[in-house]
Design a protein around this motif. Structure first.
Motif, PDB file in Angstrom:
ATOM      1  N   ILE A 152       0.843  -1.197   0.000  1.00 37.75           N
ATOM      2  CA  ILE A 152       0.000   0.000   0.000  1.00 37.75           C
ATOM      3  C   ILE A 152       0.874   1.241   0.000  1.00 37.75           C
ATOM      4  O   ILE A 152       1.569   1.530   0.982  1.00 37.75           O
ATOM      5  N   GLU A 153       0.835   1.970  -1.085  1.00 35.81           N
ATOM      6  CA  GLU A 153       1.579   3.226  -1.192  1.00 35.81           C
ATOM      7  C   GLU A 153       0.863   4.330  -0.427  1.00 35.81           C
ATOM      8  O   GLU A 153       1.460   5.075   0.350  1.00 35.81           O
ATOM      9  N   THR A 154      -0.436   4.467  -0.650  1.00 32.86           N
ATOM     10  CA  THR A 154      -1.258   5.422   0.092  1.00 32.86           C
ATOM     11  C   THR A 154      -2.592   4.757   0.419  1.00 32.86           C
ATOM     12  O   THR A 154      -3.081   3.921  -0.345  1.00 32.86           O
ATOM     13  N   GLY A 155      -3.184   5.178   1.549  1.00 29.49           N
ATOM     14  CA  GLY A 155      -4.479   4.640   1.927  1.00 29.49           C
ATOM     15  C   GLY A 155      -4.391   3.638   3.060  1.00 29.49           C
ATOM     16  O   GLY A 155      -3.348   3.494   3.707  1.00 29.49           O
ATOM     17  N   MET A 156      -5.476   2.920   3.296  1.00 31.92           N
ATOM     18  CA  MET A 156      -5.542   1.912   4.350  1.00 31.92           C
ATOM     19  C   MET A 156      -6.590   0.864   3.983  1.00 31.92           C
ATOM     20  O   MET A 156      -7.604   1.174   3.357  1.00 31.92           O
ATOM     21  N   MET A 157      -6.327  -0.369   4.380  1.00 34.11           N
ATOM     22  CA  MET A 157      -7.261  -1.470   4.165  1.00 34.11           C
ATOM     23  C   MET A 157      -7.498  -2.209   5.473  1.00 34.11           C
ATOM     24  O   MET A 157      -6.772  -2.010   6.449  1.00 34.11           O
ATOM     25  N   ARG A 158      -8.535  -3.022   5.471  1.00 32.85           N
ATOM     26  CA  ARG A 158      -8.763  -3.901   6.614  1.00 32.85           C
ATOM     27  C   ARG A 158      -9.180  -5.268   6.111  1.00 32.85           C
ATOM     28  O   ARG A 158      -9.747  -5.415   5.013  1.00 32.85           O
ATOM     29  N   ASN A 162     -12.223 -11.301   3.994  1.00 32.94           N
ATOM     30  CA  ASN A 162     -12.360 -10.245   3.001  1.00 32.94           C
ATOM     31  C   ASN A 162     -11.292  -9.194   3.266  1.00 32.94           C
ATOM     32  O   ASN A 162     -10.898  -8.979   4.415  1.00 32.94           O
ATOM     33  N   ILE A 163     -10.837  -8.526   2.218  1.00 29.75           N
ATOM     34  CA  ILE A 163      -9.978  -7.354   2.376  1.00 29.75           C
ATOM     35  C   ILE A 163     -10.640  -6.206   1.626  1.00 29.75           C
ATOM     36  O   ILE A 163     -11.000  -6.348   0.446  1.00 29.75           O
ATOM     37  N   GLN A 164     -10.822  -5.078   2.335  1.00 30.17           N
ATOM     38  CA  GLN A 164     -11.561  -3.942   1.784  1.00 30.17           C
ATOM     39  C   GLN A 164     -10.807  -2.647   2.035  1.00 30.17           C
ATOM     40  O   GLN A 164     -10.165  -2.486   3.080  1.00 30.17           O
ATOM     41  N   ALA A 165     -10.881  -1.734   1.076  1.00 30.19           N
ATOM     42  CA  ALA A 165     -10.230  -0.430   1.220  1.00 30.19           C
ATOM     43  C   ALA A 165     -11.034   0.457   2.167  1.00 30.19           C
ATOM     44  O   ALA A 165     -12.245   0.619   1.997  1.00 30.19           O
ATOM     45  N   LEU A 166     -10.365   1.022   3.165  1.00 31.28           N
ATOM     46  CA  LEU A 166     -10.997   1.976   4.078  1.00 31.28           C
ATOM     47  C   LEU A 166     -10.871   3.405   3.570  1.00 31.28           C
ATOM     48  O   LEU A 166     -11.499   4.320   4.106  1.00 31.28           O
ATOM     49  N   ALA A 167     -10.043   3.598   2.560  1.00 30.80           N
ATOM     50  CA  ALA A 167      -9.843   4.907   1.925  1.00 30.80           C
ATOM     51  C   ALA A 167      -9.416   4.641   0.490  1.00 30.80           C
ATOM     52  O   ALA A 167      -9.156   3.490   0.115  1.00 30.80           O
ATOM     53  N   ASP A 168      -9.370   5.676  -0.325  1.00 28.35           N
ATOM     54  CA  ASP A 168      -8.795   5.513  -1.655  1.00 28.35           C
ATOM     55  C   ASP A 168      -7.355   5.031  -1.503  1.00 28.35           C
ATOM     56  O   ASP A 168      -6.594   5.574  -0.687  1.00 28.35           O
ATOM     57  N   CYS A 169      -6.988   4.008  -2.251  1.00 21.39           N
ATOM     58  CA  CYS A 169      -5.666   3.393  -2.090  1.00 21.39           C
ATOM     59  C   CYS A 169      -4.922   3.324  -3.417  1.00 21.39           C
ATOM     60  O   CYS A 169      -5.510   3.050  -4.466  1.00 21.39           O
ATOM     61  N   GLU A 170      -3.629   3.574  -3.347  1.00 20.76           N
ATOM     62  CA  GLU A 170      -2.709   3.312  -4.443  1.00 20.76           C
ATOM     63  C   GLU A 170      -1.757   2.220  -3.969  1.00 20.76           C
ATOM     64  O   GLU A 170      -1.215   2.318  -2.863  1.00 20.76           O
ATOM     65  N   THR A 171      -1.583   1.193  -4.771  1.00 21.43           N
ATOM     66  CA  THR A 171      -0.750   0.078  -4.343  1.00 21.43           C
ATOM     67  C   THR A 171       0.232  -0.327  -5.432  1.00 21.43           C
ATOM     68  O   THR A 171       0.069   0.017  -6.611  1.00 21.43           O
ATOM     69  N   TRP A 172       1.220  -1.086  -5.002  1.00 19.79           N
ATOM     70  CA  TRP A 172       2.090  -1.816  -5.909  1.00 19.79           C
ATOM     71  C   TRP A 172       1.744  -3.289  -5.724  1.00 19.79           C
ATOM     72  O   TRP A 172       1.860  -3.817  -4.626  1.00 19.79           O
TER      73      TRP A 172
END
Length: 213
Positions: free
Chosen positions: A72-78, A115-125
């Motif tokens: 995760i470059e930016t954002g957060m997931m759970r 499940n894995i879900q974005a809590l915010a807009d995310c940018e990832t590698w």
């Protein structure tokens, strides 16, 4: 107000297009785990591709095989699952500058139970299972990086399991906020409560006591 937010969002997207992500943070993450030269670190992350998720997007759904690992470059997931009564239970938070992966499903290529879900807009590698396996076979340093990363993740899981037995809810909350203070910005309190293994009401009392200290 809606129009202002919309313009701001478009502006942010435009800026990202002008200034695309670099792999600097991913390379630093690799070098923190495995001391290698910048050139070798770049080789290790070569197969990671830029990906974007919007808030509330599902990165992985229960019953589906995990096909990619995400830095995760930016954002957060759970990560979350459901108990026998159908209640939503958060099992992990994934802040930025770290990986979000359902490791058992990913490495065994079996359906996920979480499940894995974005809590915010995310940018990832992101790297696919196939590309990771190819890198494991082709690059010895990648195998070592993967081995250490898995051990570190196992250690975090073990610490969480033991904390549920050995620490009070207040201690678990304090440790969570100390390690990942940004969780309060992105995660509803009901998610934090379920992660800590307490009710929403108990979390309110814990937070009040924490503030008074």
């Amino acid at each position: 107000m809606r129009g202002v937010c919309s313009r701001g969002r478009r502006s942010n997207v435009f800026l990202r297009k002008l200034m695309p992500m670099t792999k600097d943070n991913l390379i630093r993450f690799v070098q923190d785990i495995l001391p290698v030269s910048p050139g070798k670190a770049e080789q290790l992350v070569e197969k990671y591709k830029a990906t974007e998720f919007r808030k509330n997007d599902f990165i992985l759904k229960e019953g589906v095989v995990c096909k990619a690992s995400h830095f995760i470059e930016t954002g957060m997931m759970r990560a979350f699952t459901h108990d026998l009564d159908g209640n939503d239970v958060t099992t992990a938070f994934y802040p930025d500058k770290g990986f979000a992966t359902e490791l058992f499903s990913f490495f065994k290529q079996v359906p996920s139970r979480e499940n894995i879900q974005a809590l915010a807009d995310c940018e990832t590698w992101s790297i696919t299972y196939e590309d990771m396996q190819a890198s494991f076979h082709a690059i010895p340093e990648f195998r070592e990086f993967g081995r250490i990363n898995i051990i570190n993740n196992y250690g975090l899981l073990k610490e969480r399991m033991l904390s549920m037995l050995h620490e009070t809810a207040e201690q678990r909350y304090a440790n969570l906020i100390q390690l990942n203070p940004e969780i309060l910005q992105h995660a509803p309190l009901k998610y934090i409560a379920s992660y800590l293994g307490i009710t929403d009401t108990s979390l309110s009392r814990v937070r009040s006591a924490f503030v008074k200290k």
